[in-house]
Structures are given as C-alpha cells and as structure tokens.
Design an enzyme around this catalytic site. Sequence first.
Site, PDB file in Angstrom:
ATOM      1  N   LYS A 131      -7.189  14.767 -29.408  1.00 22.57           N
ATOM      2  CA  LYS A 131      -8.524  14.425 -28.585  1.00 22.57           C
ATOM      3  C   LYS A 131      -8.296  15.245 -27.275  1.00 22.57           C
ATOM      4  O   LYS A 131      -7.347  15.230 -26.519  1.00 22.57           O
ATOM      5  CB  LYS A 131      -8.765  13.251 -28.264  1.00 22.57           C
TER       6      LYS A 131
ATOM      7  N   ASP B 198     -13.323  11.852 -18.748  1.00 21.35           N
ATOM      8  CA  ASP B 198     -14.072  11.466 -19.448  1.00 21.35           C
ATOM      9  C   ASP B 198     -14.640  10.121 -18.384  1.00 21.35           C
ATOM     10  O   ASP B 198     -13.932   9.210 -17.819  1.00 21.35           O
ATOM     11  CB  ASP B 198     -13.221  10.267 -20.554  1.00 21.35           C
TER      12      ASP B 198
ATOM     13  N   LYS C 177     -18.296   4.644 -16.417  1.00 22.83           N
ATOM     14  CA  LYS C 177     -16.982   4.016 -16.161  1.00 22.83           C
ATOM     15  C   LYS C 177     -16.909   3.257 -14.676  1.00 22.83           C
ATOM     16  O   LYS C 177     -17.780   4.023 -13.875  1.00 22.83           O
ATOM     17  CB  LYS C 177     -15.847   4.648 -16.423  1.00 22.83           C
TER      18      LYS C 177
ATOM     19  N   ASP D  27      -7.300  12.182 -20.575  1.00 21.28           N
ATOM     20  CA  ASP D  27      -8.099  11.985 -21.786  1.00 21.28           C
ATOM     21  C   ASP D  27      -7.961  13.026 -22.691  1.00 21.28           C
ATOM     22  O   ASP D  27      -8.395  13.041 -23.877  1.00 21.28           O
ATOM     23  CB  ASP D  27      -9.568  11.460 -21.552  1.00 21.28           C
TER      24      ASP D  27
ATOM     25  N   ASP E 278     -19.380   5.993 -23.927  1.00 23.37           N
ATOM     26  CA  ASP E 278     -17.869   5.966 -23.586  1.00 23.37           C
ATOM     27  C   ASP E 278     -17.008   6.135 -24.890  1.00 23.37           C
ATOM     28  O   ASP E 278     -15.716   6.193 -24.425  1.00 23.37           O
ATOM     29  CB  ASP E 278     -17.774   4.637 -22.582  1.00 23.37           C
TER      30      ASP E 278
ATOM     31  N   GLU F 282     -16.411   8.294 -26.899  1.00 27.95           N
ATOM     32  CA  GLU F 282     -16.743   9.371 -27.209  1.00 27.95           C
ATOM     33  C   GLU F 282     -15.708  10.157 -27.839  1.00 27.95           C
ATOM     34  O   GLU F 282     -15.860  11.098 -28.614  1.00 27.95           O
ATOM     35  CB  GLU F 282     -17.115  10.461 -25.907  1.00 27.95           C
TER      36      GLU F 282
ATOM     37  N   ARG G 100     -13.916   9.304 -30.661  1.00 30.61           N
ATOM     38  CA  ARG G 100     -14.046   9.281 -32.030  1.00 30.61           C
ATOM     39  C   ARG G 100     -15.418  10.122 -32.518  1.00 30.61           C
ATOM     40  O   ARG G 100     -15.208  10.631 -33.484  1.00 30.61           O
ATOM     41  CB  ARG G 100     -14.325   7.831 -32.568  1.00 30.61           C
TER      42      ARG G 100
HETATM   43  N1  BES Z   1     -10.834   7.298 -23.228  1.00 28.59           N
HETATM   44  C1  BES Z   1     -11.033   5.886 -23.185  1.00 28.59           C
HETATM   45  C2  BES Z   1      -9.908   5.176 -23.604  1.00 28.59           C
HETATM   46  C3  BES Z   1      -8.978   4.921 -22.617  1.00 28.59           C
HETATM   47  C4  BES Z   1      -9.392   3.841 -21.598  1.00 28.59           C
HETATM   48  C5  BES Z   1      -7.845   5.265 -22.488  1.00 28.59           C
HETATM   49  C6  BES Z   1      -8.483   3.579 -20.644  1.00 28.59           C
HETATM   50  C7  BES Z   1      -6.768   4.876 -21.498  1.00 28.59           C
HETATM   51  C8  BES Z   1      -7.032   4.117 -20.494  1.00 28.59           C
HETATM   52  C9  BES Z   1     -11.991   6.118 -24.305  1.00 28.59           C
HETATM   53  O1  BES Z   1     -12.935   7.209 -24.467  1.00 28.59           O
HETATM   54  C10 BES Z   1     -12.998   4.910 -24.033  1.00 28.59           C
HETATM   55  O2  BES Z   1     -13.493   5.047 -23.048  1.00 28.59           O
HETATM   56  N2  BES Z   1     -12.914   3.859 -24.850  1.00 28.59           N
HETATM   57  C11 BES Z   1     -13.692   2.694 -24.681  1.00 28.59           C
HETATM   58  C12 BES Z   1     -14.195   2.378 -26.061  1.00 28.59           C
HETATM   59  C13 BES Z   1     -15.465   1.311 -26.001  1.00 28.59           C
HETATM   60  C14 BES Z   1     -16.503   1.738 -25.174  1.00 28.59           C
HETATM   61  C15 BES Z   1     -15.672   0.728 -27.290  1.00 28.59           C
HETATM   62  C16 BES Z   1     -13.049   1.595 -24.105  1.00 28.59           C
HETATM   63  O3  BES Z   1     -11.659   1.364 -24.663  1.00 28.59           O
HETATM   64  O4  BES Z   1     -13.421   0.874 -23.381  1.00 28.59           O
HETATM   65 ZN    ZN Z   2     -11.961   8.898 -23.692  1.00 27.87          ZN
HETATM   66 MN    MN Z   3     -14.385   7.130 -23.096  1.00 26.59          MN
END
Ligand code: BES
Ligand code: ZN
Ligand code: MN
Length: 505
Positions: free
Chosen positions: A267, A272, A279, A290, A349, A351, A353
């Site tokens: 990835k 992000d 966020k 990210d 968010d 994104e 996947r």
């Molecule tokens: N890059 C983030 C995951 C992340 C968050 C990694 C905090 C490390 C610390 C990912 O893109 C994301 O935002 N995931 C969301 C998914 C949710 C919206 C289903 C998450 O984990 O909040």
């Molecule tokens: Zn992300």
């Molecule tokens: Mn995200």
Amino acid sequence: MKFSIKSGNPEKQRSACVVVGVFEPRKLTEAAEAMDKIAKGYISGILRHGDMEGKAGSTLLLHNVPHALCERVLLVGLGKEREFHDKEYRDAVRAAFKALQETGAADATLYLAEIPLKKRDAAWKISQTAIVALESTYRSDRLKSKPGDAKPHLRKVTLGMTSPAESASGEAALQQGLAIAHGMNLAKDLGNLPPNICTPTYLAQQAVDLAKTYKLKATILEQKDMEKLGMGSLLSVARGSRQPAKLIALEYRGREKMEKPIVLVGKGVTFDTGGISLKPAAEMDEMKYDMCGAASVLGTLAAIAQMQLPINVVGIIPTTENMPDGNATKPGDVVTSMSGQTIEILNTDAEGRLILCDALTYAERYEPEAVIDIATLTGACVIALGHVASGLLSNDDDLAQELLRASEQAVDRAWHLPLWDEYQEQLKSNFADMANIGGRAAGTITAACFLSRFTKKYRWAHLDIAGTAWKSGKDKGATGRPVPLLTQFLISRAAQSVKKAKEAS
Ligand code: BES
Ligand code: ZN
Ligand code: MN
C-alpha cells in the site's frame, strides 16, 4: 560502518575496543574470562568492588586494562543467564552500540555472538548483531539545516569468533544481516520523508532508481494506463489529489528457470487525509506513513537483490494521495474495480483496500506462486495487537504458517487472525456487490475479507502493519518493519527451492 568476521581470541585483539558480556550477578562470559585472565583478575576485581552487576542493558567502559592489547574493554550487562533469550541478546547488542558511539573508538571487536542462546545458532546471532547495530546507528537528519550530533567515530566492526568453523558459516549470515539492515534503512528513509517530498511520483522515481542499481525491470503505469485496465477502484481514491496516481511494478529475477514468482503488493498512500470522510486533525501528520507497505516492498527487493537471492520476486505498488476536493469521491459513490466487481464506497477513509484490490487483480498476470500484500490498513489492528505484532490473515494455512516461522526467525512478530466466512456478511451492500467498510466490529478482519474477494485465483496472505510500521511520540519514526519478516520468508523459500532442484537433478 564496515563489518567483518574474524576468528581469534579476545585477549589477542589489537582493537580500539573489545566488547565482552557479563551475566548478572557478576558472572563473566568465556570471552570476558579470557580478558580477565590476561589482566590478572583486574576485571573480576572491578566487579567485586560493585561497579557492575551485569544487569541487562548496563555497560561499563574500561581504559588501560593491564596487559591487554586493545585500547578499551567494554563490559556489557546481559542480565540473568537463565533469562538470556532473543530479546536480551538484542538489547545487549543495542546497549553495546549505544555505549560504543559515545567513545572515541573508530573500531570495535565484539565477542557476543558466541554466548549460548537457546534455540539460536551463531549464524542467527551474527545476522541479528548486524541488524541491531545498524538499527541503533540509524539517523533521519537529512532535512535538518545543521547536522545534529557530531559524526560518530565508529567505522569498523569486527565480530570475533574463537572457533574458526563458526566464522566460516558466519560470513553468509553476516551478509544476510547486512542486506536486511540495508533494506530496513531504505524503508525507514522513505517512510520518514515528508509527504510533500515523498509523493507517488517520487516513489515511482525511487523504484526506477532501484531498478537501475540492481538490474530489475521497472514498469510504471500512469493514470491513463490504469483507466484502460479498468482500475476504477484505485482511480477513485486519486480523484481528490493534484498528484497523479501511479502503479509501480518491479521484477527481480534471481532464478534462470521459469519459476513462478512471489508477488509482494505494498500500500502506497503517500498521505491519507481520509478524503471527504476527513480524519480529525490530531496526529494527522502520521498519515505520511501510510506508504510504509510500499516502502517495505522496495526495502525487501533491495535486500534480496543485494544478496542475489535465487528466487523470482515481483513488487507491485499502487500509490496515490487520499485528499478531499470538489472532485473527490463521495460516500455513497459506486465504482467498478478491475475485477468487474462493484464497490459502494461508504467511507472514503477506507481507501487502502480500494487501491489494493486493483493491484491484487493486476498481480494475476504474473501467475504468482503466492501473493503477499503489506498495508497500514486499519486502526483496529493497532487496537487489537498494539505496536508489537503485525496482523496476518490468509486464504492458505500453509502460507500463513510459513510466514509465522519467518517472523519468529526474524524476530519481527506477526499474529494470525481468522478469515472465516461469517465475517464476509458485514460487507453487504444494498446497491453494489460489496461495501468498502464492515462496521466497527472486527475491523482488521473485515478489511482482509474485502481483499479476499480479489485474491481467489492464488495463494494469498495479508499483513496489516498499521501498528508496527512506525513509532509515535518522542521516538517518532519508521521502523523498517516488516522487511525482516519478508526477507527471511524469501531466504527460506529460496533455500527450499534450491534444495528441491538439487534433489530432482
Ligand atoms: N491508513 C489508515 C489506517 C490507520 C489508521 C493506520 C491509524 C494507522 C493508524 C486507513 O486508511 C484508514 O483510515 N482506515 C480506517 C478504516 C475505517 C474507515 C473502516 C480506520 O482504520 O479507521
Ligand atoms: Zn490509509
Ligand atoms: Mn484511510
């Protein structure tokens, strides 16, 4: 820093510093004993006076040790002998290098790799010594206008072995350790770069440079190429960004024969923001990390290419920013992935996947032996496993076990989570083939469930490195994980396939 292995006794070394271990309470290791003997009890005398107990992580620097040929002796505390395991060994090496860097010594000879360690051979200790040493001397100060601490003096490190037999097999282990450390440093450098420098275009340029250095084949797909391939899911993430998205493919051929490759997919979201599902502001800067999955793919390729490992490996990196904008994807939008499956984007968010699924479909063209994707995918993984273990999910139990063995060998922890069908239901959408989120429950698993719908044609494993790829707080920085796990996995694979080929011929 230059590393080498040398057989010989510690008391015979004309080194700027000889490093030996002391167990708690005040028990000399064999090498420390040898130094003490030539010094006529000088070292044991110092311990008796209470200057060092041998506690884990402690060090004591001695100058002018009587009759010694070296300028200094560094005593390193190892803790209790019964409790001396992997972590304690690594801690001791780390403590030794921290102390060494504070001295004026330009070279040092270490006698730590011969200290007995349960279930670990000299090769393991040698490669770990190189990894931990380079880890503890890593700095990220390229963007400071004045260099921080004065340049360290230490330039030459010799791993002393009293038995010549072990020093021979140690050489290969040393080269492996150095390659892994080099790959980790590359991954850390890329991770630590700010998001205004490390853009998708920058990552693509890094891949091209890596290809030049190591004679890999690099292919960079531009947005128009991805449109032709129907990568509607990946491109939906890039819509809000001024930076063009890229899909990077790097091919390493270590095997003449047409052996199927292992494909690594990383990835590469270079920043992000969450997109329209923005966020919160706190710690948002950390979303520059990210792209650490992408960085680990580049680091692993650099490591195996440096070793010239006999195996075929392809690295695929979908890379983009995730930004809010008038043109950005909105919650509720439905997009069509390269696989033909449609996705209702309920949260922009989620994104990672969305870019991975198209890259996973693209991976099919390499007819992979197995595919491993590496992604900072879910905050839920940080809640479940903290910063200790990466999450591991797979559609193939043997592959998962193989990765767990590599993780154990590399001391780069991972934990197997289930991918049972029951979880798939959470991805149901009323308007498309699936939704891109599955609710708050089991967030790491439902993210992997989403990916599993694009990996039906091959053996596949997913590493969620959201908790392990970087550290927050005062030690903020990329960790270089899981380069050790991935490289070890490939080292073991290569050894197996070479063995099989030999048996067959
Ligand atoms: N890059 C983030 C995951 C992340 C968050 C990694 C905090 C490390 C610390 C990912 O893109 C994301 O935002 N995931 C969301 C998914 C949710 C919206 C289903 C998450 O984990 O909040
Ligand atoms: Zn992300
Ligand atoms: Mn995200």
